[in-house]
Design an enzyme around this catalytic site. Structure first.
Site, short mmCIF file in Angstrom:
data_model
loop_
_atom_site.label_atom_id
_atom_site.label_comp_id
_atom_site.label_asym_id
_atom_site.label_seq_id
_atom_site.Cartn_x
_atom_site.Cartn_y
_atom_site.Cartn_z
N SER A 116 27.55 62.52 74.13
CA SER A 116 28.30 62.48 72.88
C SER A 116 27.89 63.59 71.91
O SER A 116 27.93 64.76 72.27
CB SER A 116 28.16 61.10 72.24
N HIS A 117 27.45 63.21 70.71
CA HIS A 117 27.15 64.20 69.67
C HIS A 117 25.74 64.77 69.81
O HIS A 117 25.33 65.60 69.00
CB HIS A 117 27.30 63.53 68.31
N ASP A 288 33.52 65.60 67.89
CA ASP A 288 32.22 65.71 68.57
C ASP A 288 32.44 66.16 70.02
O ASP A 288 33.57 66.39 70.45
CB ASP A 288 31.44 64.38 68.49
N ASP A 290 32.41 64.86 73.03
CA ASP A 290 33.28 64.18 73.99
C ASP A 290 34.60 63.72 73.36
O ASP A 290 35.38 63.01 74.00
CB ASP A 290 32.56 63.04 74.70
N ASP A 292 35.49 61.67 70.85
CA ASP A 292 35.86 60.34 70.33
C ASP A 292 35.58 60.21 68.84
O ASP A 292 35.97 59.22 68.23
CB ASP A 292 35.19 59.20 71.13
N ARG A 293 34.91 61.19 68.24
CA ARG A 293 34.66 61.13 66.80
C ARG A 293 35.44 62.21 66.08
O ARG A 293 35.67 63.29 66.64
CB ARG A 293 33.17 61.40 66.50
N LYS A 389 37.42 54.96 70.69
CA LYS A 389 37.76 55.68 69.48
C LYS A 389 38.28 57.05 69.89
O LYS A 389 37.97 57.52 70.99
CB LYS A 389 36.55 55.77 68.55
C1 G16 Z 1 28.34 55.47 69.87
C2 G16 Z 1 29.11 54.17 69.79
C3 G16 Z 1 29.53 53.91 68.38
C4 G16 Z 1 28.33 53.95 67.44
C5 G16 Z 1 27.60 55.26 67.60
C6 G16 Z 1 26.31 55.30 66.79
O1 G16 Z 1 29.21 56.53 69.59
O2 G16 Z 1 30.26 54.20 70.62
O3 G16 Z 1 30.15 52.66 68.35
O4 G16 Z 1 28.74 53.78 66.12
O5 G16 Z 1 27.26 55.45 68.96
O6 G16 Z 1 25.42 54.37 67.31
P1 G16 Z 1 23.94 54.29 66.75
O7 G16 Z 1 24.05 54.00 65.28
O8 G16 Z 1 23.30 53.18 67.53
O9 G16 Z 1 23.29 55.62 66.98
P2 G16 Z 1 29.16 57.90 70.41
O10 G16 Z 1 30.25 58.74 69.81
O11 G16 Z 1 27.78 58.48 70.15
O12 G16 Z 1 29.36 57.55 71.83
#
Ligand code: G16
Length: 566
Positions: A116-117, A288, A290, A292-293, A389
């Site tokens: 992800s990010h 981001d 992948d 989704d953000r 998302k």
């Molecule tokens: C993932 C989850 C999200 C979450 C985010 C942050 O997103 O899919 O639902 O809000 O992590 O999580 P944390 O606060 O535990 O770091 P992504 O975009 O990183 O896959």
């Protein structure tokens, strides 16, 4: 040509538990002998032990090590009896596009190679997300099952000689242990773009981008942050919506995201912010790695809180053709997300659901027809068009609203606040702190919840020549019960509610890969329009001090300042 499968011996790794979404670790950990193979085998074994006839979708954000792992996934799917793998060209497909492909092709699940990010490159992070047959991130019971398997795995199955070129769109049939096995390489963008055209009115958005009759076109700027959305942005915004190429930056996916964090926020999306200020752009979006953000920005990079995005889309849903056809059934938000959307739901009579952090908690609610729009403070918003998302969807949703209402981002926000009031919101991240100290701080906060020792405590501060006083009304550990099946998830953060309805939330992130990250969420409500333009950090400063006092965060983790403020 016949291929033979082999069973290889291995030993368990005891750290292969999914975080908030998928397994994320430094690349070097995934490069350990059998580390990646073990985890993939456990995902495959978790699919009820019977893979005959199954279809899996494979995608990723193009980060370093992804191609190698994609090759391993294909070789292992072949050896485990999977019938068909649908893979994005070069193993690139965004997380929302994978979710859509799973649903469109009736696949049994999908594997997404992304952290992800998180940073990429040889010294960055790698990750594997697993989505189930409804297209949603693996829910807790699936995650637990995979984790249990990782603790006991002693062998995995692989077909090492099966080399499959995934660089061009094609369909390839193999015979593996006398069983047919197919790899279909698809254009990762095509299906998704067609779907977006059904959800939004591209003509109306195009008008916004090419306005005439005295109206200049809306100036917008989009950044893919060198992640997977580049090809999607090119196809949707440049080709379909005919925006000028200068409107899109960083749209060539790279393995290390240019050495930067592909994390769309005001700290890391710095190139977008700079360009928007220089070009005086009216609308901006950054995605981001992948896809989704999405971070949404107004004129000259005016920051839009993701919590407000959820509230604004809920309030303006009828401007989006998808919601015109399918009225909103209910709205979901993660617990720390600001309660701006609650006010919209209350006024419009829409059911509101609060879930723990993690998109996986929305899947059941969507399947049960309880919610059709969801959002999180961490820049994730989406609808039941898929079960993830969806960054590009957010940009198109905002553009649809701007096109229909003929207003700027700031005007939409101000009209929204005039109707519902404004929830000021900020998140402080303390990244990579000592784990034992963070746990101790959380334990102490939890004890305060049990004993109620903080209730009625008052905290006063001098702020802008005034005395501001907060009184603690309630303090709770957040537990969640899934209304669709009664499953309970405990201990998802500590909430501190003040008598004026301000709120402080503490929780530990589960997406980091080194030590522990503390997230502190601060929110307060303002109904006086003359206060709406105040600086968020200034408004929330006294409440931040209350949070630091109650938690003794500085004392526990030894950090005076957060690593990041959103
Ligand atoms: C993932 C989850 C999200 C979450 C985010 C942050 O997103 O899919 O639902 O809000 O992590 O999580 P944390 O606060 O535990 O770091 P992504 O975009 O990183 O896959």
């Amino acid at each position: 040509m016949q291929f033979t499968c082999y069973t290889k011996s291995t030993r368990p790794f005891l750290d292969q538990r999914h975080g908030t979404s998928g397994l994320r670790k430094p690349v070097t950990m995934f490069q350990q002998e059998n580390y990646t193979e073990n985890f993939i085998q456990c995902i495959l074994s978790s699919l009820d032990g019977c893979l005959t006839g199954t279809t899996l979708v494979l995608g990723g954000d193009g980060r370093y090590y992804g191609r190698k792992v994609a090759d391993t996934v294909i070789k292992m799917c072949a050896a485990n009896g999977v019938r068909r793998v649908i893979v994005g060209k070069q193993a690139i497909m965004s997380t929302p596009a994978v979710s859509y492909a799973i649903r469109k092709y009736g696949a049994n699940g999908g594997i997404i190679l992304t952290a992800s990010h998180n940073a990429g490159g040889p010294l960055g992070d790698f990750g594997i997300k697993f989505n189930i047959a409804n297209g949603a991130p693996a829910p807790d019971h699936a995650v637990d099952k995979i984790h249990d398997l990782t603790k006991n795995i002693l062998e995995y199955r692989i077909c090492p000689e099966l080399d499959c070129d995934i660089h061009i769109v094609s369909k390839k049939e193999f015979m593996v242990n006398s069983r047919p096995f197919e790899v279909e390489v698809i254009d990762p963008v095509e299906d998704y773009v067609e779907y977006m055209k059904n959800i939004f009115n591209f003509k109306s958005i195009q008008t916004l981008l090419q306005r005439s009759n005295g109206h200049p076109p809306m100036k917008f700027m989009i950044s893919s942050m060198l992640g997977v959305t580049g090809p999607y942005v090119r196809r949707i915004f440049l080709e379909e919506l005919k925006a000028s190429p200068g409107c899109a930056i960083d749209i060539h996916p790279t393995e290390d995201f240019g050495g930067r964090y592909p994390d769309p926020n005001m700290t890391y999306a710095i190139d977008l912010i700079k360009t928007m200020k220089e070009k005086e752009s009216d609308f901006g979006a950054a995605f981001d790695a992948d896809g989704d953000r999405c971070m949404t920005l107004g004129h000259k990079a005016y920051f839009v809180s993701p919590s407000d995005t959820l509230a604004v889309i809920t309030a303006n849903a009828t401007y989006i053709p998808y919601f015109k056809k399918n009225a909103i059934k209910g709205v979901g938000r993660s617990m720390p997300t600001s309660r701006a959307v609650d006010r919209v739901c209350k006024k419009k009579g829409i059911d509101l659901y609060e879930v723990p952090t993690g998109w996986k908690y929305f899947g059941n609610l969507m399947d049960a027809g309880l919610v059709s729009l969801c959002g999180e403070e961490s820049f994730g918003t989406g609808s039941d068009h898929i079960r993830e998302k969806d960054g590009i969807w957010v940009a198109l949703a905002w553009m649809s609203i701007l096109a229909a209402r003929k207003l700027t981002v700031e005007e939409v926000l101000h009209r929204h606040w005039n109707t519902y009031g404004r929830n000021f919101f900020t998140r402080y991240d303390y990244v990579s702190c000592d784990t034992a100290s963070c746990n101790k701080m959380m334990e102490d906060l939890e004890k305060m919840c049990i004993t109620g020792s903080m209730v009625d405590e008052q905290f006063s501060f001098q702020h802008n020549s005034c005395t501001v006083t907060f009184t603690v009304a309630e303090m709770d550990v957040y537990d969640y019960e899934d209304p669709t099946n009664g499953t309970v998830v405990e201990n998802q953060g500590v909430c501190i509610l003040m008598t004026d309805d301000s709120r402080i939330v503490f929780r530990l992130s589960r997406t980091g890969t080194s030590n522990t990250t503390v997230r502190m969420y601060i929110e307060s409500y303002e109904s006086d329009p003359s206060m709406f333009d105040r600086d968020t950090q200034d408004v929330l400063k006294p409440l931040v001090e209350v949070a630091l006092k109650i938690s003794k965060l500085r004392e526990y983790i030894g950090r005076q300042e957060p690593t990041l403020i959103t």
